[in-house]
Design a protein around this motif. Structure first.
Motif, PDB file in Angstrom:
ATOM      1  N   ASN A   5       0.801  -1.428   0.309  1.00 38.52           N
ATOM      2  CA  ASN A   5      -0.087   0.046  -0.061  1.00 38.52           C
ATOM      3  C   ASN A   5       1.055   1.616   0.271  1.00 38.52           C
ATOM      4  O   ASN A   5       1.123   1.967   0.957  1.00 38.52           O
ATOM      5  N   SER A   6       1.631   1.167  -0.993  1.00 38.66           N
ATOM      6  CA  SER A   6       2.610   3.215  -1.456  1.00 38.66           C
ATOM      7  C   SER A   6       2.371   3.493  -2.837  1.00 38.66           C
ATOM      8  O   SER A   6       2.045   2.223  -3.792  1.00 38.66           O
ATOM      9  N   ASP A   7       2.718   4.381  -2.136  1.00 35.07           N
ATOM     10  CA  ASP A   7       3.063   4.915  -3.757  1.00 35.07           C
ATOM     11  C   ASP A   7       3.967   5.939  -3.992  1.00 35.07           C
ATOM     12  O   ASP A   7       4.642   6.039  -3.715  1.00 35.07           O
ATOM     13  N   SER A   8       4.988   5.996  -5.058  1.00 37.89           N
ATOM     14  CA  SER A   8       5.756   6.663  -5.570  1.00 37.89           C
ATOM     15  C   SER A   8       6.334   7.538  -6.693  1.00 37.89           C
ATOM     16  O   SER A   8       5.507   7.292  -7.360  1.00 37.89           O
ATOM     17  N   ASN A   9       6.555   8.698  -6.601  1.00 36.80           N
ATOM     18  CA  ASN A   9       7.332   9.442  -7.620  1.00 36.80           C
ATOM     19  C   ASN A   9       8.805   9.321  -8.146  1.00 36.80           C
ATOM     20  O   ASN A   9       9.188   9.000  -7.452  1.00 36.80           O
ATOM     21  N   ILE A  10       8.977   9.059  -9.508  1.00 37.47           N
ATOM     22  CA  ILE A  10      10.268   8.943  -9.322  1.00 37.47           C
ATOM     23  C   ILE A  10      11.163   9.538 -10.967  1.00 37.47           C
ATOM     24  O   ILE A  10      10.105  10.428 -11.676  1.00 37.47           O
ATOM     25  N   PHE A  11      12.124  10.392 -10.584  1.00 35.80           N
ATOM     26  CA  PHE A  11      12.860  11.268 -11.557  1.00 35.80           C
ATOM     27  C   PHE A  11      13.629  10.812 -11.863  1.00 35.80           C
ATOM     28  O   PHE A  11      14.825  10.299 -10.688  1.00 35.80           O
ATOM     29  N   GLY A  12      14.939  10.520 -13.088  1.00 34.12           N
ATOM     30  CA  GLY A  12      15.670  10.273 -13.209  1.00 34.12           C
ATOM     31  C   GLY A  12      16.527  10.899 -14.302  1.00 34.12           C
ATOM     32  O   GLY A  12      15.641  10.932 -14.999  1.00 34.12           O
ATOM     33  N   ALA A  13      17.804   9.969 -14.542  1.00 33.81           N
ATOM     34  CA  ALA A  13      18.224   9.955 -16.022  1.00 33.81           C
ATOM     35  C   ALA A  13      19.516   8.512 -16.567  1.00 33.81           C
ATOM     36  O   ALA A  13      19.728   8.135 -14.878  1.00 33.81           O
ATOM     37  N   ASP A  14      18.913   8.566 -17.467  1.00 31.18           N
ATOM     38  CA  ASP A  14      20.178   7.408 -18.582  1.00 31.18           C
ATOM     39  C   ASP A  14      20.593   7.806 -19.314  1.00 31.18           C
ATOM     40  O   ASP A  14      20.907   9.297 -19.328  1.00 31.18           O
ATOM     41  N   ILE A  15      22.013   7.609 -18.419  1.00 31.65           N
ATOM     42  CA  ILE A  15      23.391   7.891 -19.419  1.00 31.65           C
ATOM     43  C   ILE A  15      23.384   7.010 -19.962  1.00 31.65           C
ATOM     44  O   ILE A  15      24.021   5.685 -19.383  1.00 31.65           O
ATOM     45  N   SER A  16      24.448   6.296 -21.629  1.00 37.10           N
ATOM     46  CA  SER A  16      24.832   5.241 -21.795  1.00 37.10           C
ATOM     47  C   SER A  16      26.395   6.498 -22.542  1.00 37.10           C
ATOM     48  O   SER A  16      26.034   7.383 -23.503  1.00 37.10           O
ATOM     49  N   LEU A  17      27.473   6.099 -22.133  1.00 33.65           N
ATOM     50  CA  LEU A  17      28.272   6.671 -23.047  1.00 33.65           C
ATOM     51  C   LEU A  17      29.316   4.993 -23.932  1.00 33.65           C
ATOM     52  O   LEU A  17      29.485   4.575 -23.383  1.00 33.65           O
ATOM     53  N   ARG A  18      29.572   5.690 -25.224  1.00 33.28           N
ATOM     54  CA  ARG A  18      29.859   4.596 -26.479  1.00 33.28           C
ATOM     55  C   ARG A  18      31.068   5.186 -26.675  1.00 33.28           C
ATOM     56  O   ARG A  18      31.832   5.949 -27.233  1.00 33.28           O
TER      57      ARG A  18
END
Length: 327
Positions: A64-77
């Motif tokens: 019985n929980s709720d959440s908000n997520i903020f984030g960033a993906d990064i890929s270096l090739r």
């Protein structure tokens, strides 16, 4: 709006790309959007950054929980040493604010959910020999419809390590370093359809190793700058198992810069996930083609030219020159 209604709408939208017209381009060879990665490397001396900004709503009915997520993906090739090898770093850093409704408390978790470094090597490329893939000059249909040989994929192998730095709240108890192996395949089904599939075994050496797959289909619009995709990802682990569906678009702003956007969701409620990602890919191209003299070429280098054919041409030329002199 009810979350389940949103998911149904998302699922419907995921089917739309299969019935639209679109185009795949390898100008920048970005792995965005989505999680499935191409079988091909970026190319020797090419530096590429792929970044995504993430928002996710995650609710867990079991606690019985709720959440908000903020984030960033990064890929270096980076294309290392030769055309078929690349070294890449992949990271996802998020901030999750969780509300536990029954307890009336809040909690914030911040750390990497993905943090790995690895090498990818192309071991087989069905397009390496251009002689086997010449267009049919007498039939437009033959060049634009599905052919069984198109199912033969390019294949690459991946090996790397996943790093768990400090007290990571998302991977409690995992060692600092665990290992990852993967296979990536890519088939050009037609000039407009590309099929990519990945199978990976991650966090090897931990108490919770993770087996996953990703299958992605990209289709291209008549305007070559636009493309759409649909992707299915499955994750199996004692810590977390799920099936995810994504769909989105990519726009090629220039040969070295791409923008993309996609939506995704799972189909369970422990936890229930729905997310949106806005991304960009930028390439710095320091690649230089290596030109090989005709007489030194091997199959698949600047086309298929056999040394025997070169010798025959030389003999014919010498004979012609001799005949001209005799005349």
């Amino acid at each position: 709006m009810d979350l389940h209604i949103v998911k149904k709408v998302l699922f419907t939208l995921c089917l739309i790309p299969l019935f639209t017209s679109a185009q795949y381009t390898d100008v920048i060879n970005s792995n965005r959007p989505g999680r499935a990665v191409s079988a091909y490397a970026v190319g020797k001396n090419v530096v590429q950054a792929e970044v995504g900004l993430v928002y996710e709503q995650q609710d867990d009915a079991s606690i019985n929980s709720d959440s908000n997520i903020f984030g960033a993906d990064i890929s270096l090739r980076y294309g290392l040493l030769f055309e078929t090898l690349e070294i890449n770093y992949e990271g996802t850093f998020i901030n999750q604010n969780i509300t536990f409704t029954d307890l009336g408390t809040d909690e914030t978790r911040t750390d990497f959910t993905r943090n790995r470094l690895g090498l990818k090597y192309l071991i087989f490329d069905p397009f390496k020999n251009p002689e086997n893939n010449k267009p049919n000059l007498y039939s437009w249909r033959a060049n634009n419809v599905f052919q069984w040989k198109n199912l033969i994929p390019a294949v690459s192998l991946y090996g790397g390590a996943t790093f768990n730095l400090g007290e990571n709240p998302f991977y409690v108890g995992d060692p600092t370093i665990s290992y990852r192996g993967a296979i990536a395949t890519q088939s050009r089904l037609s000039p407009r359809f590309v099929l990519i599939s990945n199978i990976a075994y991650d966090r090897i050496g931990t108490d919770f190793p993770e087996l996953s797959y990703a299958v992605s289909v990209t289709h291209a619009f008549r305007d070559p700058k636009w493309s759409v995709f649909i992707e299915n990802q499955g994750i199996k682990s004692d810590r977390y198992s799920d099936i995810l569906l994504r769909t989105g678009v990519a726009y090629l702003i220039s040969p070295n810069f791409q923008a993309d956007f996609h939506l995704g969701s799972n189909f369970k409620n422990s936890p229930s996930r729905i997310f949106a990602v806005l991304g960009f890919s930028q390439r710095l191209d320091f690649h230089k083609d290596k030109l090989v003299p005709i007489e030194d070429q091997k199959t698949g280098v600047n086309g298929k030219i056999r040394k025997k054919d070169v010798k025959k041409k030389r003999k014919k030329k010498k004979k012609k020159d001799k005949d001209d002199l005799d005349f």
